[in-house]
Design a protein around this motif. Structure first.
Motif, PDB file in Angstrom:
ATOM      1  N   PRO A  71       0.812  -1.224   0.000  1.00 33.24           N
ATOM      2  CA  PRO A  71       0.000   0.000   0.000  1.00 33.24           C
ATOM      3  C   PRO A  71       0.840   1.265   0.000  1.00 33.24           C
ATOM      4  O   PRO A  71       2.020   1.248   0.387  1.00 33.24           O
ATOM      5  CB  PRO A  71      -0.834  -0.122   1.282  1.00 33.24           C
ATOM      6  N   ALA A  72       0.213   2.361  -0.406  1.00 28.47           N
ATOM      7  CA  ALA A  72       0.925   3.630  -0.539  1.00 28.47           C
ATOM      8  C   ALA A  72       1.561   4.068   0.776  1.00 28.47           C
ATOM      9  O   ALA A  72       2.695   4.561   0.788  1.00 28.47           O
ATOM     10  CB  ALA A  72      -0.027   4.711  -1.050  1.00 28.47           C
ATOM     11  N   GLY A  79      10.351   5.162   2.317  1.00 28.23           N
ATOM     12  CA  GLY A  79      11.149   6.235   1.730  1.00 28.23           C
ATOM     13  C   GLY A  79      10.675   6.761   0.404  1.00 28.23           C
ATOM     14  O   GLY A  79      11.458   7.359  -0.339  1.00 28.23           O
ATOM     15  N   MET A  80       9.388   6.573   0.089  1.00 24.33           N
ATOM     16  CA  MET A  80       8.834   7.109  -1.155  1.00 24.33           C
ATOM     17  C   MET A  80       7.940   8.297  -0.820  1.00 24.33           C
ATOM     18  O   MET A  80       7.093   8.226   0.069  1.00 24.33           O
ATOM     19  CB  MET A  80       8.035   6.030  -1.898  1.00 24.33           C
ATOM     20  N   ASP A 144      13.588  13.743   3.211  1.00 28.05           N
ATOM     21  CA  ASP A 144      14.835  13.003   2.946  1.00 28.05           C
ATOM     22  C   ASP A 144      14.519  11.625   2.356  1.00 28.05           C
ATOM     23  O   ASP A 144      15.050  10.599   2.796  1.00 28.05           O
ATOM     24  CB  ASP A 144      15.658  12.866   4.225  1.00 28.05           C
ATOM     25  N   ALA A 145      13.633  11.629   1.351  1.00 23.31           N
ATOM     26  CA  ALA A 145      13.147  10.374   0.773  1.00 23.31           C
ATOM     27  C   ALA A 145      14.158   9.765  -0.191  1.00 23.31           C
ATOM     28  O   ALA A 145      15.013  10.450  -0.759  1.00 23.31           O
ATOM     29  CB  ALA A 145      11.829  10.624   0.047  1.00 23.31           C
ATOM     30  N   ARG A 146      14.038   8.457  -0.379  1.00 22.96           N
ATOM     31  CA  ARG A 146      14.858   7.744  -1.365  1.00 22.96           C
ATOM     32  C   ARG A 146      14.272   7.898  -2.764  1.00 22.96           C
ATOM     33  O   ARG A 146      14.991   7.867  -3.759  1.00 22.96           O
ATOM     34  CB  ARG A 146      14.927   6.261  -1.015  1.00 22.96           C
ATOM     35  N   ALA A 174      18.623  11.186  -4.662  1.00 18.61           N
ATOM     36  CA  ALA A 174      17.426  10.338  -4.633  1.00 18.61           C
ATOM     37  C   ALA A 174      17.021  10.003  -6.058  1.00 18.61           C
ATOM     38  O   ALA A 174      17.494  10.616  -7.019  1.00 18.61           O
ATOM     39  CB  ALA A 174      16.281  11.061  -3.917  1.00 18.61           C
ATOM     40  N   CYS A 175      16.153   9.032  -6.173  1.00 23.41           N
ATOM     41  CA  CYS A 175      15.506   8.735  -7.454  1.00 23.41           C
ATOM     42  C   CYS A 175      14.338   9.706  -7.580  1.00 23.41           C
ATOM     43  O   CYS A 175      13.379   9.631  -6.809  1.00 23.41           O
ATOM     44  CB  CYS A 175      15.018   7.287  -7.454  1.00 23.41           C
TER      45      CYS A 175
END
Length: 213
Positions: A71-72, A79-80, A144-146, A174-175
């Motif tokens: 799930p979202a 980290g999204m 600070d997400a991936r 990050a991506c």
């Protein structure tokens, strides 16, 4: 290296199919741009990566693992970060409260967007469209997400603020995947992977410089 991808992804809205089995991959650190007119499927593809739109076929991959059924909220915990085109801030909260939902120390966000400093005690719902966009992106910066997914990041911003926005998005460790109607001038000449979507299919995949000639 982080990698998020759609593999033969299909999405249906009732009887209508918005994505017709598309495959794309976004590596990171780095910038990937999903281009397309309204109705092309670019926003649906972005939301499919985030998990806010379910697939009717195919898969979502993250670092090689199938996260289609994750799930979202769980993807966010891992980290999204998704910044949607609309309703990306909490309108009833102040600017300060919006920032503190992500991090108590919001110095980095105010350094990125100085115009937010005098607005800290204003309710987010009273801000202009460009100011709300700055606030939403500030929260993404603090997370600070991936993986950072942003739908039309510079909507409502002045050209100078938009250029600064694209510069820091391109420089994040990050991506980063953004959805746009057309390639922003600020990204021309920058390393970026581009997918152009038309009517739910991938019409072009390559480097940004290939589009600008």
């Amino acid at each position: 290296m982080t990698l998020v991808a759609l593999r033969h992804a299909r999405v249906r809205y009732g009887p209508l199919e918005a994505l017709h089995g598309i495959t794309l991959a976004a590596p990171g650190p780095g910038l990937t741009v999903l281009l397309g007119r309204n109705g092309s499927g670019r926003t649906t593809a972005l939301r499919s990566l985030a998990g806010t739109v379910p697939l009717s076929g195919g898969a979502v991959l993250w670092d090689g693992a199938d996260v289609t059924r994750v799930p979202a909220y769980e993807r966010a915990r891992r980290g999204m970060c998704l910044v949607p085109e609309r309703q990306a801030v909490f309108g009833s909260l102040t600017v300060r409260e919006n920032l503190e939902l992500t991090a108590h120390d919001h110095t980095a966000a105010l350094d990125a967007y100085p115009p937010l400093r005098p607005l800290l005690e204003r309710r987010a719902g009273t801000l202009s469209g460009g100011e709300q966009r700055m606030l939403a992106l500030s929260r993404a910066l603090l997370a600070d997400a991936r993986v950072v997914l942003v739908d039309e990041p510079a909507q409502g911003m002045s050209p100078a603020v938009a250029a600064r926005t694209y510069a820091w998005l391109a420089g994040l460790d990050a991506c980063v995947v953004i959805a746009e109607q057309r390639l922003p001038p600020a990204l021309r000449g920058r390393p970026a992977l581009v997918y152009e979507l038309r009517r739910g299919t991938v019409a072009f995949a390559g480097e940004a410089r290939e589009l600008t000639g």
